[in-house]
Motif scaffolding. Structure first.
Motif, PDB file in Angstrom:
ATOM      1  N   GLY A 101       0.826  -1.005  -0.065  1.00 13.52           N
ATOM      2  CA  GLY A 101       0.029   0.099  -0.089  1.00 13.52           C
ATOM      3  C   GLY A 101       0.616   1.549   0.048  1.00 13.52           C
ATOM      4  O   GLY A 101       2.083   0.881   0.130  1.00 13.52           O
ATOM      5  N   MET A 102       0.041   2.699  -0.055  1.00  8.07           N
ATOM      6  CA  MET A 102       1.098   3.788  -0.618  1.00  8.07           C
ATOM      7  C   MET A 102       0.158   5.206  -0.567  1.00  8.07           C
ATOM      8  O   MET A 102      -1.053   4.444  -0.295  1.00  8.07           O
ATOM      9  N   VAL A 103       1.046   5.734   0.224  1.00  7.08           N
ATOM     10  CA  VAL A 103       0.060   6.776   1.064  1.00  7.08           C
ATOM     11  C   VAL A 103       0.955   8.026   0.839  1.00  7.08           C
ATOM     12  O   VAL A 103       2.419   8.288   1.465  1.00  7.08           O
ATOM     13  N   GLY A 104       0.585   9.277   0.504  1.00 10.53           N
ATOM     14  CA  GLY A 104       1.759  10.626   0.029  1.00 10.53           C
ATOM     15  C   GLY A 104       1.309  11.887   0.954  1.00 10.53           C
ATOM     16  O   GLY A 104      -0.546  11.535   1.680  1.00 10.53           O
ATOM     17  N   HIS A 171      -0.360   0.275  -3.572  1.00 10.01           N
ATOM     18  CA  HIS A 171      -2.179   0.612  -3.498  1.00 10.01           C
ATOM     19  C   HIS A 171      -2.143   2.218  -2.767  1.00 10.01           C
ATOM     20  O   HIS A 171      -2.337   1.092  -1.636  1.00 10.01           O
ATOM     21  N   VAL A 172      -3.135   2.896  -3.442  1.00 12.94           N
ATOM     22  CA  VAL A 172      -2.804   4.140  -3.322  1.00 12.94           C
ATOM     23  C   VAL A 172      -4.247   3.468  -1.399  1.00 12.94           C
ATOM     24  O   VAL A 172      -5.314   3.328  -2.422  1.00 12.94           O
ATOM     25  N   LEU A 173      -3.439   3.983  -0.416  1.00 16.01           N
ATOM     26  CA  LEU A 173      -4.737   4.093   1.158  1.00 16.01           C
ATOM     27  C   LEU A 173      -5.473   3.185   0.938  1.00 16.01           C
ATOM     28  O   LEU A 173      -6.494   2.705   1.648  1.00 16.01           O
ATOM     29  N   ALA A 174      -4.962   1.683   0.748  1.00 19.00           N
ATOM     30  CA  ALA A 174      -5.274   0.400   0.234  1.00 19.00           C
ATOM     31  C   ALA A 174      -4.849  -0.416   1.917  1.00 19.00           C
ATOM     32  O   ALA A 174      -4.160   0.580   3.275  1.00 19.00           O
ATOM     33  N   PRO A 175      -5.408  -0.565   3.246  1.00 18.56           N
ATOM     34  CA  PRO A 175      -5.393  -1.082   4.543  1.00 18.56           C
ATOM     35  C   PRO A 175      -4.056  -1.857   5.134  1.00 18.56           C
ATOM     36  O   PRO A 175      -3.631  -2.695   4.000  1.00 18.56           O
ATOM     37  N   VAL A 176      -3.607  -1.582   5.889  1.00 19.29           N
ATOM     38  CA  VAL A 176      -2.390  -1.971   6.181  1.00 19.29           C
ATOM     39  C   VAL A 176      -2.346  -2.757   6.654  1.00 19.29           C
ATOM     40  O   VAL A 176      -3.636  -2.973   7.522  1.00 19.29           O
ATOM     41  N   ASN A 177      -2.017  -4.320   6.444  1.00 24.04           N
ATOM     42  CA  ASN A 177      -1.409  -5.317   6.982  1.00 24.04           C
ATOM     43  C   ASN A 177      -1.239  -6.066   8.090  1.00 24.04           C
ATOM     44  O   ASN A 177      -0.318  -5.150   9.243  1.00 24.04           O
ATOM     45  N   HIS A 274      -5.522  17.407   6.110  1.00 21.45           N
ATOM     46  CA  HIS A 274      -5.267  16.275   7.305  1.00 21.45           C
ATOM     47  C   HIS A 274      -6.190  15.493   6.166  1.00 21.45           C
ATOM     48  O   HIS A 274      -7.088  14.656   6.274  1.00 21.45           O
ATOM     49  N   ALA A 275      -5.253  14.670   5.181  1.00 16.41           N
ATOM     50  CA  ALA A 275      -5.933  13.795   4.101  1.00 16.41           C
ATOM     51  C   ALA A 275      -5.962  12.785   5.130  1.00 16.41           C
ATOM     52  O   ALA A 275      -5.779  12.839   5.760  1.00 16.41           O
ATOM     53  N   THR A 276      -6.411  11.802   4.080  1.00 17.11           N
ATOM     54  CA  THR A 276      -6.987  10.650   4.768  1.00 17.11           C
ATOM     55  C   THR A 276      -5.796   9.442   4.973  1.00 17.11           C
ATOM     56  O   THR A 276      -4.901   9.491   4.249  1.00 17.11           O
ATOM     57  N   LEU A 277      -5.662   9.033   5.785  1.00 18.57           N
ATOM     58  CA  LEU A 277      -4.700   8.442   6.371  1.00 18.57           C
ATOM     59  C   LEU A 277      -5.351   6.363   5.745  1.00 18.57           C
ATOM     60  O   LEU A 277      -6.468   6.134   6.448  1.00 18.57           O
ATOM     61  N   PRO A 278      -4.524   5.320   5.553  1.00 17.82           N
ATOM     62  CA  PRO A 278      -5.215   4.550   5.245  1.00 17.82           C
ATOM     63  C   PRO A 278      -5.142   3.565   6.780  1.00 17.82           C
ATOM     64  O   PRO A 278      -4.853   3.882   7.493  1.00 17.82           O
ATOM     65  N   SER A 279      -6.568   2.778   6.875  1.00 15.79           N
ATOM     66  CA  SER A 279      -6.988   2.219   7.878  1.00 15.79           C
ATOM     67  C   SER A 279      -5.912   1.290   8.501  1.00 15.79           C
ATOM     68  O   SER A 279      -5.334   0.424   7.337  1.00 15.79           O
ATOM     69  N   GLY A 280      -5.632   1.366   9.467  1.00 15.16           N
ATOM     70  CA  GLY A 280      -4.709   0.371  10.208  1.00 15.16           C
ATOM     71  C   GLY A 280      -3.511   0.775  10.595  1.00 15.16           C
ATOM     72  O   GLY A 280      -2.985   0.346  11.339  1.00 15.16           O
ATOM     73  N   LEU A 281      -3.799   2.128   9.981  1.00  8.47           N
ATOM     74  CA  LEU A 281      -1.996   2.638  10.063  1.00  8.47           C
ATOM     75  C   LEU A 281      -1.234   3.078  11.334  1.00  8.47           C
ATOM     76  O   LEU A 281      -0.201   3.049  11.667  1.00  8.47           O
ATOM     77  N   SER A 282      -2.071   3.632  12.244  1.00  7.56           N
ATOM     78  CA  SER A 282      -1.217   4.195  13.470  1.00  7.56           C
ATOM     79  C   SER A 282      -2.169   3.172  14.344  1.00  7.56           C
ATOM     80  O   SER A 282      -0.516   4.003  15.545  1.00  7.56           O
ATOM     81  N   LYS A 283      -2.235   2.344  14.768  1.00  5.38           N
ATOM     82  CA  LYS A 283      -1.379   1.331  15.682  1.00  5.38           C
ATOM     83  C   LYS A 283      -0.533   0.189  14.907  1.00  5.38           C
ATOM     84  O   LYS A 283       0.388  -0.753  15.775  1.00  5.38           O
ATOM     85  N   SER A 284      -0.042   0.890  13.323  1.00  3.29           N
ATOM     86  CA  SER A 284       1.088   0.439  13.260  1.00  3.29           C
ATOM     87  C   SER A 284       2.777   0.513  12.803  1.00  3.29           C
ATOM     88  O   SER A 284       3.785   0.017  11.774  1.00  3.29           O
ATOM     89  N   VAL A 285       2.882   1.711  13.509  1.00  7.04           N
ATOM     90  CA  VAL A 285       4.117   2.281  13.271  1.00  7.04           C
ATOM     91  C   VAL A 285       4.793   2.227  14.589  1.00  7.04           C
ATOM     92  O   VAL A 285       4.434   2.667  16.053  1.00  7.04           O
ATOM     93  N   ASP A 286       6.037   1.430  13.884  1.00  6.12           N
ATOM     94  CA  ASP A 286       6.740   1.027  15.599  1.00  6.12           C
ATOM     95  C   ASP A 286       8.106   2.177  15.390  1.00  6.12           C
ATOM     96  O   ASP A 286       9.146   1.707  14.616  1.00  6.12           O
ATOM     97  N   THR A 287       8.088   3.349  16.000  1.00  2.00           N
ATOM     98  CA  THR A 287       9.029   4.401  16.678  1.00  2.00           C
ATOM     99  C   THR A 287      10.385   3.747  17.344  1.00  2.00           C
ATOM    100  O   THR A 287      11.265   4.509  17.703  1.00  2.00           O
ATOM    101  N   SER A 288      10.452   2.676  18.256  1.00  2.00           N
ATOM    102  CA  SER A 288      11.060   2.407  18.757  1.00  2.00           C
ATOM    103  C   SER A 288      12.080   1.120  18.132  1.00  2.00           C
ATOM    104  O   SER A 288      13.506   0.874  18.017  1.00  2.00           O
ATOM    105  N   ARG A 289      11.710   1.478  16.547  1.00  2.00           N
ATOM    106  CA  ARG A 289      12.713   0.786  15.670  1.00  2.00           C
ATOM    107  C   ARG A 289      13.028   0.963  14.251  1.00  2.00           C
ATOM    108  O   ARG A 289      11.628   0.725  13.483  1.00  2.00           O
ATOM    109  N   ILE A 290      14.111   2.294  14.815  1.00  2.00           N
ATOM    110  CA  ILE A 290      13.775   2.758  13.424  1.00  2.00           C
ATOM    111  C   ILE A 290      15.316   2.346  12.337  1.00  2.00           C
ATOM    112  O   ILE A 290      15.740   2.708  13.233  1.00  2.00           O
TER     113      ILE A 290
END
Length: 446
Positions: A101-104, A171-177, A274-290
């Motif tokens: 998936g992809m979002v700009g 694929h633009v705005l496809a839901p995050v796995n 405030h463009a639409t973000l992909p479903s599930g993105l907020s719970k998928s970002v791991d900022t402890s592993r960058i």
């Protein structure tokens, strides 16, 4: 040498003055001359003559070697349309097990003034690439948006009537796995005056392997950045800018992007509109592993960014010369040096300096048969459009080496994934232990 670039019939005709001029400036001179040097030290915009090794083929003024030949007026691009007969360019498909998936996102740093456009706040465009679930109903993102893409082609003496830039696997705005848990984050910085699109082949592959990859356009350093509303911002960097200063700007950009990812992970939306973000993105970002990787000047920016922001846990430099004081400072986090066939710390003093200050895990590998530009999407794209500009295979080999494009991309993907899997996922890879018979193009610089 195995996996040599295959012989192709790439030249059938020149396509008028623009094509002839592109050939003359892109391939009929040495890399340093193509970048503007006639004798002594190079004087390309964005690189100071005081910087080390300015005429080296891996120097940042060569990041956009086929350019330097044609100014483009952005207001003339809005009417560009693709002709039905245009050649459709393609890209290598991702090799991981996940769909992509992809979002700009449009980001604005209200705490910083743009260093290249006084009076304006710093604005960035970034692309987020991630493993997706269902991609049905989500269109494939273009390699570049229409206006910036037309500017990109025109600056090379090409038009949308001749070639069509490729679609990506994103694929633009496809839901995050979300079933695979939180995603380690990788940031990408590209070459001098280059575009974030130049890292797409690597970014979408890493996303297909389970990473959240963020490709960053460094506005007014990049040749073209398209913002919402079809606003196009072009290179505005003052001539003679010091590369060390440019790297500080990029490092600050990266730190700001990491902060924006933190907002997403806490349920916020950092996009200016405030463009639409992909479903599930907020719970998928791991900022402890960058982690972070970059090509050329973007590779040099990895070290500078890691010195500025300790949240970046591992870094990889793809054939980039270092500048400034950052390489002279100790760094205790894992770092990979990944060079082309004619470049490593044996002939780049900036690499030797950094190597002596790397106090954590470190590895230095060389991709034989590759050239400096082999680490960008140009490796894959230029052979496809070469016939329109009358560029021969031998001329391509001068810029891109002898390695086959498919092979070059595959090897880069495999070794980058091995490095970040080892240091962000605790998955040891024997590929990093030493030479491997499956990848004879890779040698280890000890």
């Amino acid at each position: 040498m195995k996996h040599r670039r295959p012989r192709r019939s790439l030249i059938s005709k020149a396509v008028g003055p623009a094509g002839a001029l592109a050939v003359a400036l892109a391939v009929s001179s040495s890399p340093a001359m193509a970048a503007g040097a006639t004798s002594g030290k190079a004087s390309a915009p964005g690189v100071s003559a005081d910087d080390p090794d300015p005429e080296a083929p891996w120097a940042p003024e060569n990041d956009e070697l086929p350019l330097h030949h044609k100014a483009v007026h952005p207001e003339g691009l809005t009417s560009a349309r693709t002709a039905p007969s245009a050649q459709q360019l393609t890209m290598p498909a991702p090799t991981g097990k996940y769909s992509v998936g992809m979002v700009g996102l449009h980001l604005r740093d209200t705490s910083r003034t743009d260093p290249y456009v006084p009076g304006s706040k710093r604005e960035l465009m970034v692309s987020l690439w991630y493993p997706a679930t269902s991609t049905s109903g989500h269109y494939q993102a273009p390699w570049m948006p229409s206006i910036s893409g037309a500017h990109f082609l025109a600056s090379r003496g090409l038009s949308p009537q001749e070639v069509t830039l490729p679609k990506t696997a994103g694929h633009v705005l496809a839901p995050v796995n979300t079933k695979i848990g939180k995603l380690p984050v990788l940031l990408y910085s590209t070459g001098l005056h280059s575009d974030r699109a130049m890292g797409t082949a690597l970014a979408q592959d890493l996303a297909s392997r389970g990473y959240l990859v963020v490709t960053v356009d460094h506005t007014h350093d990049a040749n073209e950045v398209q913002f919402p509303g079809n606003r196009l911002e072009v290179n505005a960097m003052p001539a003679g800018s010091h590369s060390s200063d440019t790297l500080k700007v990029r490092a600050a950009d990266i730190k700001f992007v990491i902060n924006a990812l933190g907002k997403i992970s806490s349920g916020g939306n950092p996009d200016v509109g405030h463009a639409t973000l992909p479903s599930g993105l907020s719970k998928s970002v791991d900022t402890s592993r960058i982690g972070m990787f970059g090509w050329s000047l973007g590779g040099a920016a990895v070290d500078t960014a890691m010195q500025l922001d300790h949240r970046i846990a591992a870094g990889a430099n793809l054939d980039g010369q270092f500048f400034g004081t950052a390489p002279s400072k100790d760094l205790d986090r894992p770092f990979m040096l990944f060079s082309s066939g004619n470049h490593n710390r044996n002939n780049d003093s900036s690499w030797r300096t950094l190597w002596s200050h790397l106090k954590g895990y470190k590895v230095d590998i060389k991709l034989h048969g590759a050239a400096h530009l082999s680490f960008s999407d140009n490796e894959w794209l230029v052979p496809q459009w070469a016939r329109w500009l009358g560029i021969s295979e031998s001329q391509i080999e001068q810029q891109y080496g002898t390695i086959d494009p498919d092979r070059a991309v595959k090897v880069q993907r495999v070794y980058l994934a091995a490095f970040f899997d080892q240091h962000l996922r605790n998955k040891h890879s024997t590929l990093l232990d030493g030479p491997n018979s499956s990848y004879p193009e890779i040698s280890f610089v000890r």
